[in-house]
Design a protein around this motif. Structure first.
Motif, PDB file in Angstrom:
ATOM      1  N   GLY A 134       0.811  -1.207   0.000  1.00  0.00           N
ATOM      2  CA  GLY A 134       0.000   0.000   0.000  1.00  0.00           C
ATOM      3  C   GLY A 134       0.846   1.258   0.000  1.00  0.00           C
ATOM      4  N   GLY A 135       0.188   2.394   0.004  1.00  0.00           N
ATOM      5  CA  GLY A 135       0.888   3.674   0.001  1.00  0.00           C
ATOM      6  C   GLY A 135      -0.123   4.790  -0.068  1.00  0.00           C
ATOM      7  N   SER A 136       0.356   5.974  -0.300  1.00  0.00           N
ATOM      8  CA  SER A 136      -0.537   7.121  -0.393  1.00  0.00           C
ATOM      9  C   SER A 136      -1.218   7.151  -1.749  1.00  0.00           C
ATOM     10  N   ALA A 137      -2.301   7.898  -1.821  1.00  0.00           N
ATOM     11  CA  ALA A 137      -3.014   8.024  -3.094  1.00  0.00           C
ATOM     12  C   ALA A 137      -2.107   8.681  -4.123  1.00  0.00           C
ATOM     13  N   PRO A 138      -2.132   8.203  -5.369  1.00  0.00           N
ATOM     14  CA  PRO A 138      -1.271   8.791  -6.400  1.00  0.00           C
ATOM     15  C   PRO A 138      -1.648  10.246  -6.687  1.00  0.00           C
ATOM     16  N   LYS A 139      -0.642  11.067  -6.951  1.00  0.00           N
ATOM     17  CA  LYS A 139      -0.895  12.472  -7.249  1.00  0.00           C
ATOM     18  C   LYS A 139      -1.586  12.621  -8.599  1.00  0.00           C
ATOM     19  N   GLN A 140      -1.258  11.716  -9.506  1.00  0.00           N
ATOM     20  CA  GLN A 140      -1.870  11.740 -10.831  1.00  0.00           C
ATOM     21  C   GLN A 140      -1.923  10.317 -11.362  1.00  0.00           C
ATOM     22  N   LEU A 141      -3.056   9.954 -11.927  1.00  0.00           N
ATOM     23  CA  LEU A 141      -3.228   8.592 -12.431  1.00  0.00           C
ATOM     24  C   LEU A 141      -2.579   8.443 -13.799  1.00  0.00           C
ATOM     25  N   THR A 142      -1.830   7.357 -13.949  1.00  0.00           N
ATOM     26  CA  THR A 142      -1.256   7.053 -15.249  1.00  0.00           C
ATOM     27  C   THR A 142      -2.318   6.448 -16.154  1.00  0.00           C
ATOM     28  N   SER A 143      -2.011   6.311 -17.410  1.00  0.00           N
ATOM     29  CA  SER A 143      -2.967   5.798 -18.389  1.00  0.00           C
ATOM     30  C   SER A 143      -3.458   4.398 -18.027  1.00  0.00           C
ATOM     31  N   ILE A 144      -4.773   4.202 -18.133  1.00  0.00           N
ATOM     32  CA  ILE A 144      -5.371   2.885 -17.874  1.00  0.00           C
ATOM     33  C   ILE A 144      -4.879   1.886 -18.913  1.00  0.00           C
ATOM     34  N   ASP A 145      -4.832   2.302 -20.166  1.00  0.00           N
ATOM     35  CA  ASP A 145      -4.391   1.402 -21.236  1.00  0.00           C
ATOM     36  C   ASP A 145      -2.937   0.996 -21.056  1.00  0.00           C
ATOM     37  N   ALA A 146      -2.110   1.939 -20.594  1.00  0.00           N
ATOM     38  CA  ALA A 146      -0.702   1.617 -20.360  1.00  0.00           C
ATOM     39  C   ALA A 146      -0.557   0.638 -19.203  1.00  0.00           C
ATOM     40  N   ALA A 147      -1.365   0.825 -18.154  1.00  0.00           N
ATOM     41  CA  ALA A 147      -1.324  -0.094 -17.012  1.00  0.00           C
ATOM     42  C   ALA A 147      -1.757  -1.495 -17.430  1.00  0.00           C
ATOM     43  N   ALA A 161      -1.444  -2.764 -20.430  1.00  0.00           N
ATOM     44  CA  ALA A 161      -0.360  -3.322 -21.246  1.00  0.00           C
ATOM     45  C   ALA A 161       0.737  -3.889 -20.355  1.00  0.00           C
ATOM     46  N   THR A 162       1.034  -3.202 -19.261  1.00  0.00           N
ATOM     47  CA  THR A 162       2.032  -3.693 -18.310  1.00  0.00           C
ATOM     48  C   THR A 162       1.573  -4.994 -17.662  1.00  0.00           C
ATOM     49  N   ALA A 163       0.303  -5.037 -17.261  1.00  0.00           N
ATOM     50  CA  ALA A 163      -0.232  -6.233 -16.604  1.00  0.00           C
ATOM     51  C   ALA A 163      -0.256  -7.420 -17.547  1.00  0.00           C
ATOM     52  N   LYS A 164      -0.599  -7.187 -18.813  1.00  0.00           N
ATOM     53  CA  LYS A 164      -0.687  -8.278 -19.776  1.00  0.00           C
ATOM     54  C   LYS A 164       0.671  -8.950 -19.994  1.00  0.00           C
ATOM     55  N   LYS A 165       1.736  -8.185 -19.901  1.00  0.00           N
ATOM     56  CA  LYS A 165       3.071  -8.761 -20.062  1.00  0.00           C
ATOM     57  C   LYS A 165       3.430  -9.686 -18.894  1.00  0.00           C
ATOM     58  N   ALA A 166       2.843  -9.415 -17.728  1.00  0.00           N
ATOM     59  CA  ALA A 166       3.185 -10.184 -16.532  1.00  0.00           C
ATOM     60  C   ALA A 166       2.247 -11.349 -16.284  1.00  0.00           C
ATOM     61  N   THR A 200       3.107   5.581 -11.687  1.00  0.00           N
ATOM     62  CA  THR A 200       4.197   5.392 -12.650  1.00  0.00           C
ATOM     63  C   THR A 200       3.874   4.390 -13.754  1.00  0.00           C
ATOM     64  N   GLY A 201       2.875   3.532 -13.519  1.00  0.00           N
ATOM     65  CA  GLY A 201       2.536   2.509 -14.498  1.00  0.00           C
ATOM     66  C   GLY A 201       3.440   1.305 -14.460  1.00  0.00           C
ATOM     67  N   GLU A 202       4.317   1.213 -13.449  1.00  0.00           N
ATOM     68  CA  GLU A 202       5.233   0.086 -13.340  1.00  0.00           C
ATOM     69  C   GLU A 202       4.586  -1.068 -12.566  1.00  0.00           C
ATOM     70  N   LEU A 203       4.985  -2.290 -12.921  1.00  0.00           N
ATOM     71  CA  LEU A 203       4.463  -3.473 -12.244  1.00  0.00           C
ATOM     72  C   LEU A 203       5.045  -3.560 -10.841  1.00  0.00           C
ATOM     73  N   THR A 204       4.174  -3.771  -9.842  1.00  0.00           N
ATOM     74  CA  THR A 204       4.624  -3.938  -8.464  1.00  0.00           C
ATOM     75  C   THR A 204       4.791  -5.409  -8.134  1.00  0.00           C
ATOM     76  N   ARG A 205       3.769  -6.200  -8.425  1.00  0.00           N
ATOM     77  CA  ARG A 205       3.862  -7.646  -8.240  1.00  0.00           C
ATOM     78  C   ARG A 205       2.644  -8.320  -8.842  1.00  0.00           C
ATOM     79  N   THR A 206       2.743  -9.625  -9.038  1.00  0.00           N
ATOM     80  CA  THR A 206       1.616 -10.427  -9.513  1.00  0.00           C
ATOM     81  C   THR A 206       1.126 -11.317  -8.378  1.00  0.00           C
ATOM     82  N   TYR A 207      -0.082 -11.816  -8.563  1.00  0.00           N
ATOM     83  CA  TYR A 207      -0.686 -12.671  -7.538  1.00  0.00           C
ATOM     84  C   TYR A 207      -1.292 -13.890  -8.206  1.00  0.00           C
ATOM     85  N   GLU A 208      -0.974 -15.059  -7.670  1.00  0.00           N
ATOM     86  CA  GLU A 208      -1.568 -16.305  -8.156  1.00  0.00           C
ATOM     87  C   GLU A 208      -2.333 -16.944  -7.007  1.00  0.00           C
TER      88      GLU A 208
END
Length: 378
Positions: free
Chosen positions: A238-251, A253-258, A304-312
């Motif tokens: 967890g963390g603080s609320a983001p100051k600005q949301l990154t692109s949903i489509d970019a997020a 795309a990041t998730a699909k790679k993982a 930032t749109g970066e992957l933090t972790r995946t969950y199985e």
């Protein structure tokens, strides 16, 4: 046959009789309601056929960012809480509310065509009231978790009845050729032979359905455990609320790679649903017959749109999700469903004949007692 063998056979016979008798009426209900549920998808599509309008070829598909902006423009002051991707339909369902944790009843819902970005009434597959009634009766008898666990206990009794039936059928096989039905004997003997034959023919299917049925009754406790597991993961990252949301489509795309190739299921925004205050939580299914029944998740940094972790999902959740389609024969399309329905019908005959055999035996014993009492009284 030795005395100890006779004793063991009598014990197993008593176990088979009483486990069968206790569970029979409920198992009959499950088999009768399970028959239409095998074709739940086909019946739902027949009663509520999907109407998917054609879109001219070459029509540019909108981005999810655009769709979300359109949905939020209709409700100024709202924040987007989640996106739900409609199964087997080119549509996405948006939910927005005044706050990320607002109850679902206070959210604003919209459905948009993924091909055009326009509002649509293209909904997920809808189950009619009759099928909804049948499904709830089959899963928990309208009693919630208590009803589900009770039916799970009946499934366990069926497993014991099946195993004991195999044990007592073994010596029966030594006396008669497999498949013998003595039609020249009494009706009770004929039905006994049919009961034994149909029971042993369907034994593997019965075990599979009873085991998966017992597992399925644990749906609510397993779902609660997975939900708690994901929330614990959210607190860790967890963390603080983001100051600005990154692109949903970019997020995405990041998730699909993982995540394994498959279909998107849902997308939660920071602070809502299964997400953390700082992350997007993205859920998807696999694209193989097995993995399509499982959920995979990714936490993506919403700033930032970066992957933090995946969950199985843990093994017990996988066991539940894999057992659900197997219980209804939903792994091999319509041909397997037809096979499942035939086995279901045969099981109804097995259960009904077992009940008939017990009643016939009870009546014969009762007549014998009456005759003995009459002789003794004379």
């Amino acid at each position: 046959m030795q005395a100890n063998q006779v004793h063991r056979l009598r014990v197993w016979s008593a176990v088979h009789k009483w486990t069968s008798l206790i569970a029979t009426l409920f198992l009959l209900m499950l088999c009768i309601t399970g028959l239409p549920l095998v074709f739940d998808d086909e019946i739902s599509d027949w009663l509520n056929p999907p109407v998917i309008a054609e879109v001219p070829s070459g029509t540019p598909a909108p981005t999810l960012d655009t769709i979300v902006a359109t949905a939020l423009a209709k409700h100024p002051g709202d924040v987007m809480t989640s996106l739900g991707f409609v199964k087997d339909r080119p549509a996405v369902v948006t939910h927005s509310a005044a706050t990320p944790r607002a109850p679902l009843s206070q959210s604003h819902r919209g459905t948009y065509d993924l091909r055009t970005g326009k509002p649509t009434d293209l909904q997920a597959q809808r189950r009619g009231p009759v099928m909804t009634f049948i499904r709830e009766l089959h899963t928990d008898m309208f009693l919630g978790l208590a009803g589900a666990l009770f039916l799970g206990a009946m499934a366990l009794l069926l497993i014991v009845a099946i195993i004991s039936g195999i044990v007592i059928y073994a010596p029966f096989m030594h006396r008669l050729a497999f498949g013998t039905v003595r039609k020249d004997r009494s009706a009770r003997t004929t039905w006994l032979d049919l009961h034994n034959l149909l029971g042993i023919v369907t034994v593997a299917w019965l075990l599979a359905v009873s085991v998966t049925g017992a597992i399925n009754t644990l749906h609510d406790p397993v779902a609660d455990a997975v939900r708690a597991d994901i929330f614990r993961m959210g607190k860790t990252y967890g963390g603080s609320a983001p100051k600005q949301l990154t692109s949903i489509d970019a997020a995405l795309a990041t998730a699909k790679k993982a995540l394994p190739d498959g279909k998107l299921v849902s997308f939660f925004f920071p602070g809502a649903g299964f997400s953390t205050p700082h992350h997007y939580a993205i859920f998807a299914r696999g694209n193989q017959p097995i993995t399509s029944q499982l959920f995979y998740a990714a936490l993506v940094d919403a700033e930032t749109g970066e992957l933090t972790r995946t969950y199985e999902m843990p093994w017990y959740a996988k066991a539940l999700l894999l057992s659900q389609p197997l219980h209804f024969g939903d792994y091999g399309g319509l041909p397997l469903k037809i096979v499942w329905a035939l086995f279901d019908f045969v099981t109804i005959v097995v259960l009904g004949s077992g009940l008939y055999l017990w009643i016939a035996k009870w009546r014969r014993a009762r007549k014998s007692r009456i005759a003995i009492d009459a002789v003794q009284a004379a």
